[in-house]
Design a protein around this motif. Structure first.
Motif, PDB file in Angstrom:
ATOM      1  N   ALA A  39      -1.059  19.423   6.775  1.00 16.46           N
ATOM      2  CA  ALA A  39      -2.215  18.534   6.669  1.00 16.46           C
ATOM      3  C   ALA A  39      -2.717  18.138   8.054  1.00 16.46           C
ATOM      4  CB  ALA A  39      -1.848  17.293   5.859  1.00 16.46           C
ATOM      5  N   ALA A  40      -1.786  17.865   8.978  1.00 14.55           N
ATOM      6  CA  ALA A  40      -2.168  17.487  10.341  1.00 14.55           C
ATOM      7  C   ALA A  40      -2.881  18.635  11.047  1.00 14.55           C
ATOM      8  CB  ALA A  40      -0.931  17.069  11.123  1.00 14.55           C
ATOM      9  N   ALA A  41      -2.360  19.845  10.868  1.00 13.30           N
ATOM     10  CA  ALA A  41      -2.979  21.015  11.499  1.00 13.30           C
ATOM     11  C   ALA A  41      -4.391  21.239  10.960  1.00 13.30           C
ATOM     12  CB  ALA A  41      -2.116  22.251  11.258  1.00 13.30           C
ATOM     13  N   GLN A  42      -4.526  21.064   9.644  1.00 13.05           N
ATOM     14  CA  GLN A  42      -5.834  21.255   9.018  1.00 13.05           C
ATOM     15  C   GLN A  42      -6.853  20.231   9.516  1.00 13.05           C
ATOM     16  OE1 GLN A  42      -6.061  20.552   4.718  1.00 13.05           O
ATOM     17  NE2 GLN A  42      -7.233  22.416   4.491  1.00 13.05           N
ATOM     18  N   GLU A  97       0.842  -1.193   0.000  1.00  9.33           N
ATOM     19  CA  GLU A  97       0.000   0.000   0.000  1.00  9.33           C
ATOM     20  C   GLU A  97       0.884   1.252   0.000  1.00  9.33           C
ATOM     21  OE1 GLU A  97      -4.101  -0.696   2.155  1.00  9.33           O
ATOM     22  OE2 GLU A  97      -2.453  -1.202   3.512  1.00  9.33           O
ATOM     23  N   VAL A  98       0.574   2.159  -0.914  1.00 12.77           N
ATOM     24  CA  VAL A  98       1.319   3.410  -1.044  1.00 12.77           C
ATOM     25  C   VAL A  98       0.326   4.562  -1.082  1.00 12.77           C
ATOM     26  CG1 VAL A  98       3.001   4.717  -2.400  1.00 12.77           C
ATOM     27  CG2 VAL A  98       3.079   2.206  -2.413  1.00 12.77           C
ATOM     28  N   SER A  99       0.552   5.574  -0.257  1.00 14.05           N
ATOM     29  CA  SER A  99      -0.355   6.718  -0.199  1.00 14.05           C
ATOM     30  C   SER A  99       0.418   8.018  -0.343  1.00 14.05           C
ATOM     31  CB  SER A  99      -1.129   6.715   1.128  1.00 14.05           C
ATOM     32  OG  SER A  99      -2.013   7.814   1.203  1.00 14.05           O
ATOM     33  N   GLY A 100      -0.150   8.965  -1.107  1.00 16.33           N
ATOM     34  CA  GLY A 100       0.526  10.260  -1.205  1.00 16.33           C
ATOM     35  C   GLY A 100       0.262  11.016  -2.484  1.00 16.33           C
ATOM     36  N   ALA A 101       1.333  11.553  -3.047  1.00 19.24           N
ATOM     37  CA  ALA A 101       1.255  12.496  -4.159  1.00 19.24           C
ATOM     38  C   ALA A 101       0.548  11.928  -5.387  1.00 19.24           C
ATOM     39  CB  ALA A 101       2.659  12.951  -4.540  1.00 19.24           C
ATOM     40  N   THR A 102      -0.396  12.705  -5.916  1.00 18.74           N
ATOM     41  CA  THR A 102      -1.093  12.268  -7.123  1.00 18.74           C
ATOM     42  C   THR A 102      -0.164  12.266  -8.331  1.00 18.74           C
ATOM     43  OG1 THR A 102      -1.893  14.544  -7.454  1.00 18.74           O
ATOM     44  CG2 THR A 102      -3.363  13.011  -6.337  1.00 18.74           C
ATOM     45  N   GLY A 127      -0.519  11.607   2.691  1.00 16.36           N
ATOM     46  CA  GLY A 127       0.207  10.349   2.531  1.00 16.36           C
ATOM     47  C   GLY A 127       1.277  10.189   3.596  1.00 16.36           C
ATOM     48  N   MET A 128       1.968  11.281   3.899  1.00 17.95           N
ATOM     49  CA  MET A 128       2.968  11.256   4.966  1.00 17.95           C
ATOM     50  C   MET A 128       2.316  10.983   6.310  1.00 17.95           C
ATOM     51  SD  MET A 128       6.133  11.776   3.872  1.00 17.95           S
ATOM     52  CE  MET A 128       7.012  12.544   5.245  1.00 17.95           C
ATOM     53  N   LEU A 129       1.144  11.570   6.540  1.00 22.50           N
ATOM     54  CA  LEU A 129       0.418  11.298   7.781  1.00 22.50           C
ATOM     55  C   LEU A 129       0.070   9.818   7.900  1.00 22.50           C
ATOM     56  CD1 LEU A 129      -2.159  14.213   8.270  1.00 22.50           C
ATOM     57  CD2 LEU A 129      -0.178  13.662   9.685  1.00 22.50           C
ATOM     58  N   ALA A 130      -0.392   9.236   6.787  1.00 22.82           N
ATOM     59  CA  ALA A 130      -0.733   7.813   6.799  1.00 22.82           C
ATOM     60  C   ALA A 130       0.484   6.959   7.113  1.00 22.82           C
ATOM     61  CB  ALA A 130      -1.331   7.412   5.450  1.00 22.82           C
ATOM     62  N   GLY A 147      -6.661  18.821  12.478  1.00 27.66           N
ATOM     63  CA  GLY A 147      -6.717  18.874  13.931  1.00 27.66           C
ATOM     64  C   GLY A 147      -6.039  17.690  14.597  1.00 27.66           C
ATOM     65  N   LYS A 148      -4.995  17.161  13.957  1.00 30.55           N
ATOM     66  CA  LYS A 148      -4.292  15.994  14.496  1.00 30.55           C
ATOM     67  C   LYS A 148      -2.921  16.381  15.050  1.00 30.55           C
ATOM     68  CE  LYS A 148      -6.167  12.237  11.643  1.00 30.55           C
ATOM     69  NZ  LYS A 148      -5.783  11.079  10.805  1.00 30.55           N
ATOM     70  N   PRO A 149      -2.513  15.764  16.151  1.00 26.15           N
ATOM     71  CA  PRO A 149      -1.141  15.966  16.630  1.00 26.15           C
ATOM     72  C   PRO A 149      -0.181  15.210  15.710  1.00 26.15           C
ATOM     73  CG  PRO A 149      -2.231  14.312  17.954  1.00 26.15           C
ATOM     74  CD  PRO A 149      -3.277  14.857  17.019  1.00 26.15           C
ATOM     75  N   LEU A 150       1.037  15.682  15.606  1.00 28.27           N
ATOM     76  CA  LEU A 150       1.999  15.020  14.724  1.00 28.27           C
ATOM     77  C   LEU A 150       3.387  15.007  15.350  1.00 28.27           C
ATOM     78  CD1 LEU A 150       2.626  13.756  11.922  1.00 28.27           C
ATOM     79  CD2 LEU A 150       3.194  16.060  11.144  1.00 28.27           C
ATOM     80  N   THR A 151       3.930  13.816  15.511  1.00 31.15           N
ATOM     81  CA  THR A 151       5.316  13.657  15.936  1.00 31.15           C
ATOM     82  C   THR A 151       6.075  13.030  14.777  1.00 31.15           C
ATOM     83  OG1 THR A 151       4.656  13.329  18.256  1.00 31.15           O
ATOM     84  CG2 THR A 151       6.876  12.599  17.609  1.00 31.15           C
ATOM     85  N   VAL A 152       7.004  13.778  14.209  1.00 31.46           N
ATOM     86  CA  VAL A 152       7.719  13.315  13.030  1.00 31.46           C
ATOM     87  C   VAL A 152       8.857  12.384  13.440  1.00 31.46           C
ATOM     88  CG1 VAL A 152       9.069  14.010  11.012  1.00 31.46           C
ATOM     89  CG2 VAL A 152       7.172  15.445  11.810  1.00 31.46           C
ATOM     90  N   PRO A 153       8.887  11.158  12.934  1.00 31.95           N
ATOM     91  CA  PRO A 153       9.989  10.235  13.254  1.00 31.95           C
ATOM     92  C   PRO A 153      11.336  10.802  12.794  1.00 31.95           C
ATOM     93  CG  PRO A 153       8.166   9.075  12.186  1.00 31.95           C
ATOM     94  CD  PRO A 153       7.890  10.541  12.040  1.00 31.95           C
ATOM     95  N   ALA A 154      12.361  10.511  13.544  1.00 33.84           N
ATOM     96  CA  ALA A 154      13.688  11.027  13.203  1.00 33.84           C
ATOM     97  C   ALA A 154      14.349  10.216  12.090  1.00 33.84           C
ATOM     98  CB  ALA A 154      14.580  11.013  14.447  1.00 33.84           C
ATOM     99  N   ASN A 155      13.807   9.040  11.797  1.00 28.80           N
ATOM    100  CA  ASN A 155      14.469   8.147  10.839  1.00 28.80           C
ATOM    101  C   ASN A 155      13.712   7.993   9.519  1.00 28.80           C
ATOM    102  OD1 ASN A 155      12.407   6.771  12.186  1.00 28.80           O
ATOM    103  ND2 ASN A 155      13.412   4.775  11.984  1.00 28.80           N
TER     104      ASN A 155
END
Length: 258
Positions: free
Chosen positions: A90-93, A25-30, A62-65, A95-103
């Motif tokens: 996208a997360a702000a829009q 499964e791949v999600s993201g840019a059209t 897609g990055m959020l997913a 209303g989701k919290p987002l912690t970006v992985p370092a890796n």
């Protein structure tokens, strides 16, 4: 003999089940969806046994997913740094919290150009970066001010979290905002249709997407934004994801990219 045939049949069935189970499964840019994933899906499956399930909500979603563990791969129509910013928007829009992985790891497989498109009846042939900025920010509201017809400007832009929008905000607007009244759309298909039926429209697109479109639109020369196209994984890609990435980087895979 019958026993031997049964064993062979069982092995073949097991092999077939193994291929069917290798779904990615791949999600993201059209843009990645239309230029890379969809054109190459059949060849990828034939060469590697990997069957794709493709979702095209835009780079940010897609990055959020990916970060939320919903998919193992995100498709990105921009650099990793910019893809992360699209995810934050996208997360702000949403209303989701987002912690970006370092890796997070970016796997580039192709390049693209973002171009600016008008209705085919618009006689304007070329626009500079500054002129595009003036149109998009509302400083210029009539085409006659950039040697066009006496016609109100209709700015059409991708929604927040889309890679094309992020690239325009960074490279063209440079901190300024889109003009009040800008028409925001969720998908490139919707955006293409709107541009094709509004004579005063201007919108940014992937160059490859425009060339494939049947809509009554035309690229204006001058301003253009180059960008990478690729995939993002958390850490090293899974064996199945690696097969996909390696395929699209191979000579055979590159031939399928539009």
């Amino acid at each position: 003999m019958k026993r031997r045939l049964s064993v062979i049949a069982a092995l073949l069935a097991a092999a077939a089940m193994g291929v069917q189970a290798e779904t990615l499964e791949v999600s993201g840019a059209t843009t990645v969806q239309k230029r890379i994933l969809e054109p190459g899906a059949a060849a990828l499956q034939s060469a590697t046994g990997v069957e794709l399930k493709i979702y095209g909500p835009g780079t940010g979603k897609g990055m959020l997913a990916l970060i939320e563990g919903k998919v193992p791969v995100a498709a990105a129509g921009e650099s990793l740094e910019d893809a992360i910013e699209s995810a934050k928007k996208a997360a702000a829009q949403m209303g989701k919290p987002l912690t970006v992985p370092a890796n997070l790891v970016y796997h580039e497989v192709a390049t693209d150009n973002i171009v600016f498109v008008v209705h085919e009846s618009n006689p304007v042939k070329s626009l500079s970066k500054d002129q595009v900025k003036s149109l998009f920010t509302g400083k210029v509201t009539n085409w006659k001010d950039v040697r066009g017809p006496n016609l109100p400007v209709m700015v059409i832009a991708p929604a927040q979290g889309q890679a094309v929008r992020a690239a325009v905000e960074k490279s063209i607007l440079e901190g300024s905002a889109f003009a009040p009244g800008t028409t925001e759309v969720r998908t490139a298909l919707e955006q293409l249709k709107l541009t094709g039926v509004n004579t005063g429209a201007i919108a940014p697109y992937s160059e490859a997407v425009v060339k494939e479109s049947p809509q009554k639109i035309r690229i204006v020369q001058g301003a253009m934004i180059p960008r990478p196209l690729g995939f993002v994984t958390i850490g090293a890609p899974s064996p199945t994801a690696k097969k996909m990435i390696d395929f699209f980087r191979s000579a055979q895979g590159k031939k399928t990219i539009k």
